[in-house]
Design an enzyme around this catalytic site. Structure first.
Site, mmCIF file in Angstrom:
data_model
loop_
_atom_site.group_PDB
_atom_site.id
_atom_site.type_symbol
_atom_site.label_atom_id
_atom_site.label_comp_id
_atom_site.label_asym_id
_atom_site.label_seq_id
_atom_site.Cartn_x
_atom_site.Cartn_y
_atom_site.Cartn_z
ATOM 1 N N HIS A 42 -8.280 1.144 1.511
ATOM 2 C CA HIS A 42 -8.107 1.023 2.964
ATOM 3 C C HIS A 42 -9.035 2.000 3.699
ATOM 4 C CE1 HIS A 42 -4.972 -0.547 6.026
ATOM 5 N NE2 HIS A 42 -6.134 -0.369 6.627
ATOM 6 N N LEU A 43 -10.321 1.828 3.445
ATOM 7 C CA LEU A 43 -11.338 2.720 4.012
ATOM 8 C C LEU A 43 -12.008 2.148 5.256
ATOM 9 C CD1 LEU A 43 -13.172 3.902 0.747
ATOM 10 C CD2 LEU A 43 -11.358 5.073 2.016
ATOM 11 N N GLY A 44 -11.529 1.005 5.732
ATOM 12 C CA GLY A 44 -12.211 0.336 6.833
ATOM 13 C C GLY A 44 -12.542 1.239 8.002
ATOM 14 N N GLU B 28 0.841 -1.201 0.000
ATOM 15 C CA GLU B 28 0.000 0.000 0.000
ATOM 16 C C GLU B 28 0.875 1.250 0.000
ATOM 17 O OE1 GLU B 28 -2.894 -0.103 3.136
ATOM 18 O OE2 GLU B 28 -3.803 -1.969 2.435
#
Length: 528
Positions: free
Chosen positions: A278-280, A260
């Site tokens: 990577h929006l968790g 990433e």
């Protein structure tokens, strides 16, 4: 005033918390590694998210650092092993973004089941491909959880609300906990074979890396759909690509990647793959929550000693910290006393036993044992504290045996320590006088009540007339003033213990003279 550096973007509310708690806070984000190393030495605390990489080199420069607070769950960007070796507490905030991340996993599962991203793109392109996008229902399907911790358990709850069946693989999941969650506990092979959807919620460790390997993916149910909102590296992306191309895996939704930021990947070209960057944890509520939590946790630790959500040491709540403080002080002093009495000629320490009685049996003993180990090992090793002492002890093969006696004892509280070397086992015991002041009450099975003085002389001798006069004469000759003098013995004429608090350090020649007295078996200078 403790100093904290915020090196990643946090909510302004976190800065307000530090200032309100009396912490000197500095915000410098986007620093290059070399720039961060130049300034880190002046700070007691470091607040980060995922951008800052806390490496061994950075920790080498962080000479005053006591705590690292990660606003979020994963600590992949922190060299926890090196931090522990240097006695730096590493904390995270495992609850602040748990709901947000779980909701994202559920959202990706819907998107995958109904091909929502592709359908949206097609419609916006002026097409009306109603027959092209034939999805599947979630109701009645089997969801396989890999990891049933904070986030996994929330995903399970939401999935049950969607009338899915839930299988859970987690080595730490008990049958009782599985029943409470309403899930079926299963091994990994069962999850792979039966699940229509698989979602991962486990940290990235050597044990979990590529837990969905090429071999594991081959054992999944044909037509399975895979969701990963946990950590890149849990899924072998090359193997996943091949399984998606062959049709064995019907679809995948990925929020995290092996590398990433993920700017390019063969997976991006596949129509049955949904990707997010990577929006968790990327909701307003989650960002605020983790920032507030990490600020409070770092402040509590630096100001009160409270340890919350630590990765590498026992937790001590802010409420418990004041109550545990005298017990921890007693344990540290008992450990230091025993450590200084353990001479090199007696061999290495093999085993440490700790017994808790009275009031000490009803408090959190984990930080007490850590404090005792810190005191015990400090005379023998540099840089030992509560964080790294248990690790150092384990690395040196020291066995720990803890016993809690829920019974009345002679004192309101009693902590007994036994240290076994190649040559002998020595015990020391202590209590809290008035519930707060540490006091020695027994050494080598001999009762002797003494306060812990800054400078002390410990002597074991044969109980014969003349010793006290001879010892006092040597001290007087050297101009050493006696503050307190405590004696104990097994029986008349037997072994005796003498503990003398003195006002300054004893010169080597005075100690040698005391050791040369005919009644003396051991004489050791103790300092706290």
């Amino acid at each position: 005033m403790p100093k904290v550096l915020i090196s990643d973007k946090l909510s302004p509310a976190a800065i307000d918390i530090f200032k309100r708690r009396g912490i000197d806070v500095t915000v410098k984000t986007g620093l290059a590694p070399a720039e961060l190393r130049e300034i880190i030495g002046e700070f007691d605390g470091l607040a980060i998210r995922s951008a800052t990489k806390v490496t061994r080199e950075l920790l080498d420069a962080a000479t005053n650092l006591k705590v690292i607070g990660r606003a979020g769950i994963g600590v992949d960007n922190v060299d926890v092993k090196s931090a522990t070796a240097r006695g730096v507490v590493v904390m995270n905030t495992p609850y602040g973004n748990a709901i947000t991340t779980a909701e994202h996993a559920i959202g990706l599962m819907f998107a995958l089941a109904r091909e929502l991203p592709e359908a949206s793109a097609s419609t916006k392109a002026g097409k009306w491909e109603k027959n092209r996008f034939m999805g599947v229902e979630l109701t009645g399907k089997t969801l396989g959880l890999i990891g049933a911790g904070n986030i996994g358990s929330i995903v399970a709850d939401r999935a049950l609300g969607l009338k899915m069946r839930v299988l859970a693989y987690d080595p730490y999941l008990t049958e009782a906990r599985a029943t409470t969650l309403g899930v079926e506990k299963a091994d990994l092979d069962t999850v792979l074979a039966r699940a229509d959807f698989i979602t991962l919620h486990t940290p990235l460790t050597e044990q979990t890396r590529n837990i969905l390997s090429r071999e594991s993916i081959a054992r999944t149910k044909p037509g399975v759909r895979i969701i990963n909102c946990a950590r890149g590296g849990l899924v072998d992306e090359a193997a996943l690509y091949d399984a998606l191309k062959s049709g064995h895996v019907a679809g995948a939704a990925l929020d995290v990647f092996e590398v990433e930021p993920a700017k390019e990947s063969p997976l991006f070209a596949l129509p049955n793959v949904v990707c997010t960057p990577h929006l968790g944890a990327a909701t307003t509520e989650a960002q605020e929550n983790v920032a507030l939590q990490v600020a409070e946790q770092i402040s509590d630790f630096l100001l009160t000693g409270a340890v919350t959500n630590a990765i590498n040491m026992a937790s001590v709540s802010a409420e418990d910290a004041p109550r545990l403080k005298p017990y921890m002080e007693l344990c540290q002093l008992l450990g230091s006393f025993a450590g200084q009495l353990t001479e090199a000629r007696q061999g290495v320490i093999r085993k440490v036993g700790i017994e808790y009685e009275g009031a000490a049996a009803h408090v959190n003993q984990r930080p007490l044992s850590a404090a005792l180990f810190a005191g015990l090992l400090a005379p023998m090793m540099e840089g030992v504290n509560m964080v790294n002492a248990p690790v150092f002890a384990r690395d040196h093969g020291i066995e720990l045996a803890e016993t809690v006696f829920d019974r009345d004892c002679e004192y309101q509280t009693l902590i007994r320590v036994s240290v076994t070397t190649d040559e002998q086992t020595r015990t020391v015991s202590g209590t809290l006088f008035g519930g707060a002041k540490p006091r020695l009450v027994e050494v080598k099975g001999i009762k002797v009540e003494a306060d812990f003085g800054r400078h002390m002389l410990y002597v074991t001798n044969r109980d014969k007339p003349g010793f006290i006069a001879q010892c006092s004469a040597i001290l007087a000759e050297k101009g050493i003033n006696i503050a307190t003098f405590h004696l104990g013995r097994t029986e008349k004429g037997g072994d005796a213990v003498c503990l003398i608090s003195i006002d300054e350090t004893l010169p080597d020649d005075a100690l040698a003279a005391i050791r040369a007295l005919p009644q003396v078996m051991q004489a050791t200078q103790i300092s706290f």
